[in-house]
Design a protein around this motif. Structure first.
Motif, mmCIF file in Angstrom:
data_model
loop_
_atom_site.group_PDB
_atom_site.id
_atom_site.type_symbol
_atom_site.label_atom_id
_atom_site.label_comp_id
_atom_site.label_asym_id
_atom_site.label_seq_id
_atom_site.Cartn_x
_atom_site.Cartn_y
_atom_site.Cartn_z
ATOM 1 N N ARG A 186 28.619 39.419 41.764
ATOM 2 C CA ARG A 186 29.448 40.610 41.611
ATOM 3 C C ARG A 186 28.853 41.529 40.556
ATOM 4 O O ARG A 186 28.131 41.083 39.664
ATOM 5 N N VAL B 231 28.610 34.524 40.712
ATOM 6 C CA VAL B 231 30.001 34.092 40.748
ATOM 7 C C VAL B 231 30.085 32.632 41.203
ATOM 8 O O VAL B 231 30.704 31.800 40.553
ATOM 9 N N SER C 65 33.912 32.008 34.075
ATOM 10 C CA SER C 65 35.075 32.889 34.143
ATOM 11 C C SER C 65 35.911 32.690 35.408
ATOM 12 O O SER C 65 37.057 33.147 35.465
ATOM 13 N N VAL C 66 35.340 32.025 36.426
ATOM 14 C CA VAL C 66 36.077 31.863 37.689
ATOM 15 C C VAL C 66 36.377 30.410 38.024
ATOM 16 O O VAL C 66 37.043 30.134 39.022
ATOM 17 N N PHE D 242 38.286 30.243 41.804
ATOM 18 C CA PHE D 242 37.516 30.626 42.989
ATOM 19 C C PHE D 242 36.915 29.383 43.632
ATOM 20 O O PHE D 242 36.532 28.422 42.947
ATOM 21 N N MET E 184 39.478 33.475 46.462
ATOM 22 C CA MET E 184 39.735 33.910 45.092
ATOM 23 C C MET E 184 41.243 33.884 44.843
ATOM 24 O O MET E 184 41.996 34.603 45.509
ATOM 25 N N LEU F 63 43.849 36.108 40.676
ATOM 26 C CA LEU F 63 42.930 37.191 40.323
ATOM 27 C C LEU F 63 43.391 37.927 39.077
ATOM 28 O O LEU F 63 44.598 38.098 38.844
ATOM 29 N N GLU G 28 39.887 41.741 35.280
ATOM 30 C CA GLU G 28 38.460 41.629 34.971
ATOM 31 C C GLU G 28 37.628 41.091 36.131
ATOM 32 O O GLU G 28 36.400 41.046 36.040
ATOM 33 N N ASP G 29 38.278 40.685 37.201
ATOM 34 C CA ASP G 29 37.556 40.296 38.412
ATOM 35 C C ASP G 29 37.182 41.514 39.262
ATOM 36 O O ASP G 29 36.462 41.370 40.262
ATOM 37 N N TYR H 20 31.496 42.843 45.213
ATOM 38 C CA TYR H 20 31.049 41.476 45.454
ATOM 39 C C TYR H 20 29.987 41.466 46.551
ATOM 40 O O TYR H 20 30.173 42.082 47.607
#
Length: 121
Positions: free
Chosen positions: A38, A48, A62-63, A67, A82, A85, A88-89, A93
């Motif tokens: 992303r 990601v 961060s995910v 995710f 995902m 959410l 900040e996401d 993508y």
């Protein structure tokens, strides 16, 4: 020539979910790896989620836990589920497939055109 077609992006409220899909325009003989990246405005493209044919999967810190990457090799398709959410996401993508289209060809990296994900109330 292989084109990757992405779908599933859009606008979602914080805490919501989206599922991205990425399908190759033709069958890929052998897939080494599939992934999602992303790029947010003013930032560099970042990994990601990534999945290899050897069975390893890794996620950006961060995910993690939110995710999930999955794949269907027979359909040369990769998905990104995902959940939870956050603003900040928000980013464009991109999907990526590393593979070869036949036994005798070299492996190549293929990229999708990008799909916008916006998380906002």
């Amino acid at each position: 020539q292989v084109q990757l077609v992405e779908s599933g992006g859009g606008l979602v409220q914080p805490g919501g979910s989206l599922r991205l899909s990425c399908a190759a325009s033709r069958s890929i003989f052998y897939i080494y790896a599939m992934g999602w990246y992303r790029q947010a405005p003013g930032k560099q493209r970042e990994l990601v989620a990534h999945s290899t044919s050897a069975g390893s999967t890794n996620y950006a810190d961060s995910v993690k836990g939110r995710f999930t990457i999955s794949r269907d090799n027979a359909k040369s398709t990769v998905y990104l589920q995902m959940n939870s959410l956050k603003p900040e996401d928000t980013a464009v993508y991109y999907c990526n497939i590393e593979g070869k289209i036949s036994y005798s060809t070299e492996a190549s990296n293929y990229w999708g055109q990008g799909t916008q994900v916006t998380v906002s109330s």
